[in-house]
Design a protein around this motif. Structure first.
Motif, PDB file in Angstrom:
ATOM      1  N   TYR A 187       0.833  -1.210   0.000  1.00  0.00           N
ATOM      2  CA  TYR A 187       0.000   0.000   0.000  1.00  0.00           C
ATOM      3  C   TYR A 187       0.870   1.264   0.000  1.00  0.00           C
ATOM      4  O   TYR A 187       0.660   2.202   0.762  1.00  0.00           O
ATOM      5  CB  TYR A 187      -0.959   0.016   1.191  1.00  0.00           C
ATOM      6  N   PHE A 188       1.890   1.239  -0.876  1.00  0.00           N
ATOM      7  CA  PHE A 188       2.801   2.372  -1.030  1.00  0.00           C
ATOM      8  C   PHE A 188       2.216   3.257  -2.129  1.00  0.00           C
ATOM      9  O   PHE A 188       2.432   3.047  -3.313  1.00  0.00           O
ATOM     10  CB  PHE A 188       4.185   1.875  -1.415  1.00  0.00           C
ATOM     11  N   LYS A 189       1.449   4.260  -1.718  1.00  0.00           N
ATOM     12  CA  LYS A 189       0.658   5.047  -2.659  1.00  0.00           C
ATOM     13  C   LYS A 189       1.504   5.735  -3.720  1.00  0.00           C
ATOM     14  O   LYS A 189       1.185   5.695  -4.914  1.00  0.00           O
ATOM     15  CB  LYS A 189      -0.166   6.078  -1.899  1.00  0.00           C
ATOM     16  N   ALA A 190       2.559   6.415  -3.302  1.00  0.00           N
ATOM     17  CA  ALA A 190       3.375   7.173  -4.250  1.00  0.00           C
ATOM     18  C   ALA A 190       3.991   6.271  -5.307  1.00  0.00           C
ATOM     19  O   ALA A 190       4.078   6.639  -6.485  1.00  0.00           O
ATOM     20  CB  ALA A 190       4.476   7.932  -3.499  1.00  0.00           C
ATOM     21  N   GLN A 191       4.394   5.087  -4.908  1.00  0.00           N
ATOM     22  CA  GLN A 191       4.999   4.160  -5.864  1.00  0.00           C
ATOM     23  C   GLN A 191       3.972   3.675  -6.879  1.00  0.00           C
ATOM     24  O   GLN A 191       4.257   3.623  -8.080  1.00  0.00           O
ATOM     25  CB  GLN A 191       5.607   2.964  -5.125  1.00  0.00           C
ATOM     26  N   VAL A 192       2.790   3.314  -6.428  1.00  0.00           N
ATOM     27  CA  VAL A 192       1.745   2.844  -7.331  1.00  0.00           C
ATOM     28  C   VAL A 192       1.367   3.931  -8.331  1.00  0.00           C
ATOM     29  O   VAL A 192       1.280   3.688  -9.540  1.00  0.00           O
ATOM     30  CB  VAL A 192       0.502   2.386  -6.541  1.00  0.00           C
ATOM     31  N   LEU A 193       1.137   5.131  -7.835  1.00  0.00           N
ATOM     32  CA  LEU A 193       0.717   6.221  -8.721  1.00  0.00           C
ATOM     33  C   LEU A 193       1.817   6.612  -9.692  1.00  0.00           C
ATOM     34  O   LEU A 193       1.568   6.786 -10.893  1.00  0.00           O
ATOM     35  CB  LEU A 193       0.304   7.430  -7.884  1.00  0.00           C
ATOM     36  N   THR A 194       3.045   6.748  -9.202  1.00  0.00           N
ATOM     37  CA  THR A 194       4.147   7.166 -10.064  1.00  0.00           C
ATOM     38  C   THR A 194       4.388   6.162 -11.170  1.00  0.00           C
ATOM     39  O   THR A 194       4.519   6.530 -12.353  1.00  0.00           O
ATOM     40  CB  THR A 194       5.430   7.352  -9.243  1.00  0.00           C
ATOM     41  N   ALA A 195       4.436   4.879 -10.823  1.00  0.00           N
ATOM     42  CA  ALA A 195       4.672   3.850 -11.836  1.00  0.00           C
ATOM     43  C   ALA A 195       3.515   3.790 -12.834  1.00  0.00           C
ATOM     44  O   ALA A 195       3.731   3.606 -14.037  1.00  0.00           O
ATOM     45  CB  ALA A 195       4.875   2.495 -11.164  1.00  0.00           C
ATOM     46  N   SER A 196       2.295   3.953 -12.365  1.00  0.00           N
ATOM     47  CA  SER A 196       1.129   3.930 -13.257  1.00  0.00           C
ATOM     48  C   SER A 196       1.158   5.108 -14.223  1.00  0.00           C
ATOM     49  O   SER A 196       0.889   4.948 -15.433  1.00  0.00           O
ATOM     50  CB  SER A 196      -0.161   3.954 -12.436  1.00  0.00           C
ATOM     51  N   VAL A 197       1.487   6.280 -13.712  1.00  0.00           N
ATOM     52  CA  VAL A 197       1.558   7.468 -14.568  1.00  0.00           C
ATOM     53  C   VAL A 197       2.664   7.312 -15.612  1.00  0.00           C
ATOM     54  O   VAL A 197       2.491   7.675 -16.783  1.00  0.00           O
ATOM     55  CB  VAL A 197       1.791   8.731 -13.712  1.00  0.00           C
ATOM     56  N   LEU A 198       3.795   6.749 -15.210  1.00  0.00           N
ATOM     57  CA  LEU A 198       4.890   6.547 -16.157  1.00  0.00           C
ATOM     58  C   LEU A 198       4.484   5.573 -17.262  1.00  0.00           C
ATOM     59  O   LEU A 198       4.886   5.742 -18.419  1.00  0.00           O
ATOM     60  CB  LEU A 198       6.131   6.040 -15.431  1.00  0.00           C
ATOM     61  N   CYS A 199       3.684   4.566 -16.945  1.00  0.00           N
ATOM     62  CA  CYS A 199       3.169   3.655 -17.973  1.00  0.00           C
ATOM     63  C   CYS A 199       2.326   4.407 -18.998  1.00  0.00           C
ATOM     64  O   CYS A 199       2.451   4.186 -20.212  1.00  0.00           O
ATOM     65  CB  CYS A 199       2.335   2.542 -17.332  1.00  0.00           C
ATOM     66  N   VAL A 200       1.478   5.281 -18.504  1.00  0.00           N
ATOM     67  CA  VAL A 200       0.635   6.071 -19.399  1.00  0.00           C
ATOM     68  C   VAL A 200       1.493   6.991 -20.258  1.00  0.00           C
ATOM     69  O   VAL A 200       1.263   7.125 -21.475  1.00  0.00           O
ATOM     70  CB  VAL A 200      -0.390   6.892 -18.592  1.00  0.00           C
ATOM     71  N   VAL A 201       2.498   7.606 -19.661  1.00  0.00           N
ATOM     72  CA  VAL A 201       3.389   8.507 -20.403  1.00  0.00           C
ATOM     73  C   VAL A 201       4.119   7.747 -21.501  1.00  0.00           C
ATOM     74  O   VAL A 201       4.235   8.222 -22.646  1.00  0.00           O
ATOM     75  CB  VAL A 201       4.400   9.173 -19.443  1.00  0.00           C
ATOM     76  N   ILE A 202       4.614   6.550 -21.182  1.00  0.00           N
ATOM     77  CA  ILE A 202       5.306   5.738 -22.182  1.00  0.00           C
ATOM     78  C   ILE A 202       4.366   5.378 -23.326  1.00  0.00           C
ATOM     79  O   ILE A 202       4.734   5.460 -24.507  1.00  0.00           O
ATOM     80  CB  ILE A 202       5.881   4.464 -21.536  1.00  0.00           C
ATOM     81  N   ALA A 203       3.144   4.985 -23.009  1.00  0.00           N
ATOM     82  CA  ALA A 203       2.177   4.605 -24.040  1.00  0.00           C
ATOM     83  C   ALA A 203       1.848   5.780 -24.955  1.00  0.00           C
ATOM     84  O   ALA A 203       1.831   5.640 -26.189  1.00  0.00           O
ATOM     85  CB  ALA A 203       0.906   4.065 -23.386  1.00  0.00           C
TER      86      ALA A 203
END
Length: 226
Positions: A187-203
């Motif tokens: 439940y590490f919020k910053a890690q989940v959000l940051t990694a998810s946003v980076l996936c969207v940016v890459i796509a």
């Protein structure tokens, strides 16, 4: 004891600049792995899809089996796909790449075949009249004219691969998916959000790059649209 007011990590906030600065190396490694897995999967998928689409176009009887098989592969759940490939590749990055290649085939083959079928027959006849053999006709006439449809499939396959790479976290090779998976477990919020946003940016970035490449390779399509 309460967390310091400026310690967003201790407060486990979704948006935390300290996470970016303190985990920059981990994020960089995850992004590079994500890009590498995506690139290899799409490249190998394209290498397989082109001859399959050409065969389906040249021999009409092959179209239904090729399209049917690739469609069936696309419907297999990712966990089941990795389980089926596990005896061949083990818990390795190759397992993830192989699964993504199989998933990409239905999008790539279908769009490349659509592009090849869209080449006017009179154009083929004119090329043959100018002495073009089968290979030259394919490389110099058919594939260039099929590029718009093929690139559309490539864009969709690439964006899908960026998303599906994250599933590789179940075998430890998921790029940013590793961070999302471990972040969800703790439940590490910053890690989940940051990694998810980076996936969207890459796509989004990959789709934009491919769109620009498509426009550069098909100048006649731009003129036609104008």
């Amino acid at each position: 004891m309460t967390a310091p007011p400026d310690d967003c990590l201790a407060r486990n906030e979704w948006i935390c600049g300290d996470y970016l600065s303190s985990r920059s190396g981990i994020l960089t490694d995850a992004v590079l792995q994500h890009l590498r897995l995506t690139f290899l999967a799409v490249l190998l998928g394209l290498v397989l899809a082109v001859p399959l689409a050409v065969a389906a176009r040249r021999w009409g009887w092959a179209a239904a089996p090729v399209l049917g098989l690739t469609t069936i592969l696309y419907t297999i759940p990712s966990l089941a796909m990795f389980s089926l490939l596990l005896p061949l590749y083990g818990l390795s990055a190759s397992l993830v790449v192989a699964g993504l290649v199989l998933y990409s085939l239905t999008l790539l083959v279908r769009n490349i075949l659509t592009g090849l079928r869209g080449v006017p027959e009179e154009t083929r006849q004119a090329a043959r009249g100018m002495g073009y053999g089968p290979v030259r006709l394919l490389c110099a006439v058919e594939l260039p004219l099929a590029l718009p449809a093929a690139m559309a499939g490539l864009r969709i396959a690439t964006v899908s691969a960026v998303s599906l790479v994250t599933i590789g976290a179940i075998v430890g090779h998921g790029g940013l998916g590793n961070l999302i998976y471990s972040g969800m477990n703790t439940y590490f919020k910053a890690q989940v959000l940051t990694a998810s946003v980076l996936c969207v940016v890459i796509a989004v970035a990959a789709d934009l790059v491919l769109l620009l490449l498509q426009r550069a390779l098909t100048p006649w399509a731009r003129k036609g649209a104008a």
